[in-house]
Design a protein around this motif. Sequence first.
Motif, mmCIF file in Angstrom:
data_model
loop_
_atom_site.group_PDB
_atom_site.id
_atom_site.type_symbol
_atom_site.label_atom_id
_atom_site.label_comp_id
_atom_site.label_asym_id
_atom_site.label_seq_id
_atom_site.Cartn_x
_atom_site.Cartn_y
_atom_site.Cartn_z
ATOM 1 N N ALA A 185 1.954 -4.775 3.789
ATOM 2 C CA ALA A 185 3.184 -4.083 3.398
ATOM 3 C C ALA A 185 2.870 -2.630 3.060
ATOM 4 O O ALA A 185 1.876 -2.338 2.385
ATOM 5 N N LEU A 186 3.714 -1.719 3.528
ATOM 6 C CA LEU A 186 3.523 -0.294 3.285
ATOM 7 C C LEU A 186 4.716 0.294 2.543
ATOM 8 O O LEU A 186 5.845 -0.174 2.692
ATOM 9 N N ARG A 187 4.448 1.323 1.771
ATOM 10 C CA ARG A 187 5.497 2.048 1.051
ATOM 11 C C ARG A 187 5.199 3.530 1.160
ATOM 12 O O ARG A 187 4.098 3.977 0.814
ATOM 13 N N LEU A 188 6.160 4.304 1.663
ATOM 14 C CA LEU A 188 5.998 5.746 1.795
ATOM 15 C C LEU A 188 6.741 6.457 0.675
ATOM 16 O O LEU A 188 7.881 6.119 0.359
ATOM 17 N N VAL A 189 6.097 7.464 0.095
ATOM 18 C CA VAL A 189 6.692 8.266 -0.970
ATOM 19 C C VAL A 189 6.599 9.724 -0.559
ATOM 20 O O VAL A 189 5.547 10.182 -0.102
ATOM 21 N N SER A 190 7.696 10.450 -0.713
ATOM 22 C CA SER A 190 7.722 11.859 -0.308
ATOM 23 C C SER A 190 7.298 12.774 -1.444
ATOM 24 O O SER A 190 7.624 12.544 -2.607
ATOM 25 N N ALA A 191 6.577 13.825 -1.082
ATOM 26 C CA ALA A 191 6.209 14.879 -2.021
ATOM 27 C C ALA A 191 6.316 16.200 -1.281
ATOM 28 O O ALA A 191 5.771 16.347 -0.189
ATOM 29 N N VAL A 203 0.864 -1.175 0.000
ATOM 30 C CA VAL A 203 0.000 0.000 0.000
ATOM 31 C C VAL A 203 0.906 1.233 0.000
ATOM 32 O O VAL A 203 1.749 1.387 0.887
ATOM 33 N N THR A 204 0.751 2.077 -1.004
ATOM 34 C CA THR A 204 1.613 3.243 -1.153
ATOM 35 C C THR A 204 0.910 4.486 -0.644
ATOM 36 O O THR A 204 -0.205 4.797 -1.053
ATOM 37 N N LEU A 205 1.581 5.193 0.259
ATOM 38 C CA LEU A 205 1.061 6.428 0.835
ATOM 39 C C LEU A 205 2.059 7.539 0.548
ATOM 40 O O LEU A 205 3.241 7.424 0.862
ATOM 41 N N ARG A 206 1.571 8.616 -0.061
ATOM 42 C CA ARG A 206 2.448 9.725 -0.425
ATOM 43 C C ARG A 206 2.069 10.956 0.394
ATOM 44 O O ARG A 206 0.894 11.294 0.510
ATOM 45 N N THR A 207 3.078 11.626 0.976
ATOM 46 C CA THR A 207 2.835 12.854 1.707
ATOM 47 C C THR A 207 4.146 13.617 1.854
ATOM 48 O O THR A 207 5.188 13.190 1.358
ATOM 49 N N THR A 208 4.076 14.758 2.527
ATOM 50 C CA THR A 208 5.262 15.593 2.691
ATOM 51 C C THR A 208 6.183 15.002 3.755
ATOM 52 O O THR A 208 5.725 14.340 4.688
ATOM 53 N N PRO A 209 7.490 15.255 3.656
ATOM 54 C CA PRO A 209 8.419 14.710 4.658
ATOM 55 C C PRO A 209 8.110 15.138 6.079
ATOM 56 O O PRO A 209 8.206 14.330 7.009
ATOM 57 N N VAL A 210 7.732 16.395 6.294
ATOM 58 C CA VAL A 210 7.472 16.839 7.662
ATOM 59 C C VAL A 210 6.243 16.161 8.240
ATOM 60 O O VAL A 210 6.182 15.853 9.431
#
Length: 291
Positions: free
Chosen positions: A123-129, A95-102
């Motif tokens: 399973a999780l996957r973090l993506v920065s924006a 599961v991909t979750l995208r958000t800001t680094p802070v």
Amino acid sequence: MSALPPLTWLQAFEAAARTLSFTAAGQELGVTQAAISQRVRLLEDRLGQKLFIRHPRSLSLTPAGQAWLPSLQDAFARLAEGTQEVFGGGAESPVTLRTTPVMQQSWLAPRLSAFRQAHPRIALRLVSAIWPDDFGPEGADLEIRYGQGDWTGLEAVSLGEEAMLPVCAPSLSERIRTPDDLADHTLLHAVGFAVGWPTWLEAVGLAGLVSRCASLTCDSQVMTLALAARGGGVALTHRRLVEGRGDLVAPLDLPVPSDEGFWLVRPGRRAPREEAARLWDWLVASRGEGG
């Protein structure tokens, strides 16, 4: 026009238009900058119109490019959604979750830790924006965006009202008793927010103070908060992002409301995967909890 241009040309334009860089688009698509430039030129020849204005060190979109980009991105999103609906993502697809680094570091980290304990097999996957344009149509099951919640084609749930207030290192806070005391300190600016230092100072009755203060501008709140925690100045940030932090305090309890905020969003045209739906429900349920 009897046929659509080749998909590789369309991908090259979408990536270059989103990043405003042939180099960044090439890195994203795994080809050279020259290949992206060539594909875009071929596309422009096919369409009979320029899509980019090429400056010496940058790109900008022509009116035609600006008008066409949302339709193309929507088409790519629909293609991805259709593929997902028919073929699925596979049992091992995270599961991909995208958000800001802070947001990842402060609000999200404790919640994901608790989610992982409750659902260890997901399973999780973090993506920065960092910027709004970084939130593209592809790749993410869920996103946490900052704005006013008015994104077309997305289901959005507010994570709560936001207010901005000054924060600094504990050692620095002893010298800041009133807003006037800020004149002796560096104001750390993070660009891209509706409520920044000029707005905050105006709200507390000190509109002219910003011109008398030393300033340092960063392109993300991560950096302003890091500098503030080390005594490098005073940052303006969201109350929720400093709750529970020992290295930052709010010397002035004067929060100024913002009509922008953080939103949990997902595509509105398709049913989510079961794993993604569980994460969505978990985050929605934990909106009001402390970090």
